[in-house]
Design a protein around this motif. Structure first.
Motif, PDB file in Angstrom:
ATOM      1  N   LEU A 191      68.509  35.000  41.817  1.00  0.00           N
ATOM      2  CA  LEU A 191      67.815  35.616  42.955  1.00  0.00           C
ATOM      3  C   LEU A 191      66.347  35.201  43.067  1.00  0.00           C
ATOM      4  O   LEU A 191      65.458  36.052  43.091  1.00  0.00           O
ATOM      5  CB  LEU A 191      67.901  37.146  42.883  1.00  0.00           C
ATOM      6  N   PRO A 192      66.064  33.903  43.118  1.00  0.00           N
ATOM      7  CA  PRO A 192      64.681  33.500  43.353  1.00  0.00           C
ATOM      8  C   PRO A 192      64.238  33.945  44.737  1.00  0.00           C
ATOM      9  O   PRO A 192      65.056  34.363  45.561  1.00  0.00           O
ATOM     10  CB  PRO A 192      64.739  31.965  43.264  1.00  0.00           C
ATOM     11  N   ALA A 193      62.932  33.874  44.981  1.00  0.00           N
ATOM     12  CA  ALA A 193      62.415  34.329  46.269  1.00  0.00           C
ATOM     13  C   ALA A 193      61.338  33.375  46.760  1.00  0.00           C
ATOM     14  O   ALA A 193      60.668  32.702  45.970  1.00  0.00           O
ATOM     15  CB  ALA A 193      61.833  35.732  46.137  1.00  0.00           C
ATOM     16  N   LEU A 194      61.190  33.325  48.060  1.00  0.00           N
ATOM     17  CA  LEU A 194      60.039  32.660  48.655  1.00  0.00           C
ATOM     18  C   LEU A 194      58.908  33.677  48.673  1.00  0.00           C
ATOM     19  O   LEU A 194      59.075  34.806  49.151  1.00  0.00           O
ATOM     20  CB  LEU A 194      60.366  32.191  50.075  1.00  0.00           C
ATOM     21  N   ALA A 195      57.767  33.295  48.125  1.00  0.00           N
ATOM     22  CA  ALA A 195      56.641  34.225  48.016  1.00  0.00           C
ATOM     23  C   ALA A 195      55.344  33.476  48.270  1.00  0.00           C
ATOM     24  O   ALA A 195      55.308  32.239  48.291  1.00  0.00           O
ATOM     25  CB  ALA A 195      56.615  34.877  46.636  1.00  0.00           C
ATOM     26  N   GLU A 196      54.281  34.246  48.464  1.00  0.00           N
ATOM     27  CA  GLU A 196      52.957  33.660  48.694  1.00  0.00           C
ATOM     28  C   GLU A 196      52.022  34.094  47.579  1.00  0.00           C
ATOM     29  O   GLU A 196      52.098  35.227  47.093  1.00  0.00           O
ATOM     30  CB  GLU A 196      52.422  34.120  50.046  1.00  0.00           C
ATOM     31  N   GLY A 197      51.154  33.165  47.158  1.00  0.00           N
ATOM     32  CA  GLY A 197      50.207  33.472  46.103  1.00  0.00           C
ATOM     33  C   GLY A 197      48.818  33.735  46.649  1.00  0.00           C
ATOM     34  O   GLY A 197      48.547  33.556  47.846  1.00  0.00           O
ATOM     35  N   ASP A 198      47.916  34.139  45.760  1.00  0.00           N
ATOM     36  CA  ASP A 198      46.547  34.419  46.181  1.00  0.00           C
ATOM     37  C   ASP A 198      45.752  33.156  46.480  1.00  0.00           C
ATOM     38  O   ASP A 198      44.583  33.227  46.865  1.00  0.00           O
ATOM     39  CB  ASP A 198      45.819  35.273  45.137  1.00  0.00           C
ATOM     40  N   ASP A 199      46.401  31.990  46.322  1.00  0.00           N
ATOM     41  CA  ASP A 199      45.777  30.722  46.735  1.00  0.00           C
ATOM     42  C   ASP A 199      46.249  30.301  48.127  1.00  0.00           C
ATOM     43  O   ASP A 199      45.951  29.196  48.578  1.00  0.00           O
ATOM     44  CB  ASP A 199      46.086  29.621  45.718  1.00  0.00           C
ATOM     45  N   ASP A 200      47.029  31.180  48.781  1.00  0.00           N
ATOM     46  CA  ASP A 200      47.551  30.979  50.142  1.00  0.00           C
ATOM     47  C   ASP A 200      48.646  29.924  50.233  1.00  0.00           C
ATOM     48  O   ASP A 200      49.041  29.523  51.332  1.00  0.00           O
ATOM     49  CB  ASP A 200      46.423  30.627  51.138  1.00  0.00           C
ATOM     50  N   PHE A 201      49.174  29.451  49.091  1.00  0.00           N
ATOM     51  CA  PHE A 201      50.315  28.549  49.103  1.00  0.00           C
ATOM     52  C   PHE A 201      51.602  29.347  48.954  1.00  0.00           C
ATOM     53  O   PHE A 201      51.611  30.452  48.391  1.00  0.00           O
ATOM     54  CB  PHE A 201      50.224  27.529  47.960  1.00  0.00           C
ATOM     55  N   LYS A 202      52.681  28.774  49.455  1.00  0.00           N
ATOM     56  CA  LYS A 202      53.997  29.392  49.306  1.00  0.00           C
ATOM     57  C   LYS A 202      54.703  28.801  48.084  1.00  0.00           C
ATOM     58  O   LYS A 202      54.557  27.614  47.784  1.00  0.00           O
ATOM     59  CB  LYS A 202      54.846  29.181  50.563  1.00  0.00           C
ATOM     60  N   TYR A 203      55.474  29.643  47.396  1.00  0.00           N
ATOM     61  CA  TYR A 203      56.150  29.262  46.164  1.00  0.00           C
ATOM     62  C   TYR A 203      57.580  29.770  46.149  1.00  0.00           C
ATOM     63  O   TYR A 203      57.897  30.792  46.767  1.00  0.00           O
ATOM     64  CB  TYR A 203      55.415  29.853  44.943  1.00  0.00           C
ATOM     65  N   VAL A 204      58.425  29.051  45.405  1.00  0.00           N
ATOM     66  CA  VAL A 204      59.726  29.585  45.024  1.00  0.00           C
ATOM     67  C   VAL A 204      59.513  30.288  43.692  1.00  0.00           C
ATOM     68  O   VAL A 204      59.134  29.670  42.695  1.00  0.00           O
ATOM     69  CB  VAL A 204      60.784  28.482  44.889  1.00  0.00           C
ATOM     70  N   LEU A 205      59.709  31.591  43.706  1.00  0.00           N
ATOM     71  CA  LEU A 205      59.374  32.435  42.563  1.00  0.00           C
ATOM     72  C   LEU A 205      60.630  32.734  41.748  1.00  0.00           C
ATOM     73  O   LEU A 205      61.645  33.179  42.282  1.00  0.00           O
ATOM     74  CB  LEU A 205      58.740  33.728  43.072  1.00  0.00           C
TER      75      LEU A 205
END
Length: 259
Positions: A21-35
């Motif tokens: 169950l990975p997720a698409l998320a956003e970090g505090d650097d404003d980039f999107k990540y697969v978490l």
């Protein structure tokens, strides 16, 4: 050698692929990540496989998205309506792992995309070395991004660590699952790749990668080993497997000949 650390600021959507169950998320650097979450599936061992596999691939010159440590605050996800996801976020508080989201990438299709024998051999060698069971026709775990092949998802690597006994014995074992590798048919240059890759993966390089594993991921209920002792087991496995690569290369060559 180090990885950046981000704080997850926004859960965008679940990526319901596989059991983690990975997720698409956003970090505090404003980039999107697969978490990838420590509270999913095989927990921190999946994250360790992802970390070691991804960083070894990068050292070998293969394209793989940047990995970052991703901190999940205890208050994160409390407003999530889906109970399964809310539980996942609750049990994943603290340090997780994420990879840069390759926006616009498409899944590698071996029928459509041609790759040369050298690259195929490099990827088959990597996966046989890592005992990565998850690069098959059913689930290639490769993307085409900006007309180049990118490797993703090494969480199913290093399956010896689910028992964590006899690392040297596991390291000297062939990799029978290579027969299902999506690129095996084209991997005709394994001997050449073997010589090149073993020069790159020195003891120092392998030690630097293993030392990236955070202490936070190395307190296992089923083991009395201390974090540095667990790292030493991983390093032993990788060094012995590198030094006995002829075993898994022969397995791969025999499997390819049988196709």
């Amino acid at each position: 050698m180090s990885l950046r650390t981000i704080t997850v600021t926004r859960y965008i959507l679940p990526l319901r692929e596989g059991g983690s169950l990975p997720a698409l998320a956003e970090g505090d650097d404003d980039f999107k990540y697969v978490l990838k979450f420590r509270g999913a599936g095989h927990g921190v061992k999946m994250l360790i496989g992802e970390l070691i596999g991804g960083e070894i691939a990068r050292k070998l010159g293969l394209h793989t998205p940047e990995l970052v440590f991703a901190y999940l605050d205890e208050a994160f996800g409390q407003s999530e309506a889906d109970e399964e996801i809310q539980d996942l976020l609750k049990f994943s508080q603290g340090l997780n792992l994420a990879m840069h989201y390759l926006s616009g990438a498409i899944t590698f299709d071996p029928v459509v995309s041609e790759i040369d024998a050298k690259l195929a051999s490099q990827i088959v060698w990597l996966d046989a070395f890592l005992t990565n069971v998850d690069r098959t026709f059913r689930n290639t775990n490769m993307l085409i991004w900006h007309k180049e092949l990118w490797l993703i998802d090494h969480g199913a690597s290093l399956y010896f660590h689910h028992s964590f006994t006899d690392p040297e014995g596991h390291a000297k074992s062939p990799f029978a699952m290579v027969k299902d590798h999506v690129l095996l048919r084209k991997a005709t240059e394994l001997q050449t790749v073997d010589a090149e890759f073993k020069k790159i993966l020195t003891d120092e390089v392998l030690s630097g990668i293993v030392n990236l594993i955070p202490d936070d991921w190395l307190h296992w209920e089923e083991s009395e080993l201390l974090p540095d002792e667990i790292r030493a087991v991983y390093l032993t496995f990788l060094k012995v497997r590198r030094d006995n690569s002829n075993i898994f290369i022969k397995q791969a060559d025999d499997a390819r000949a049988a196709l």
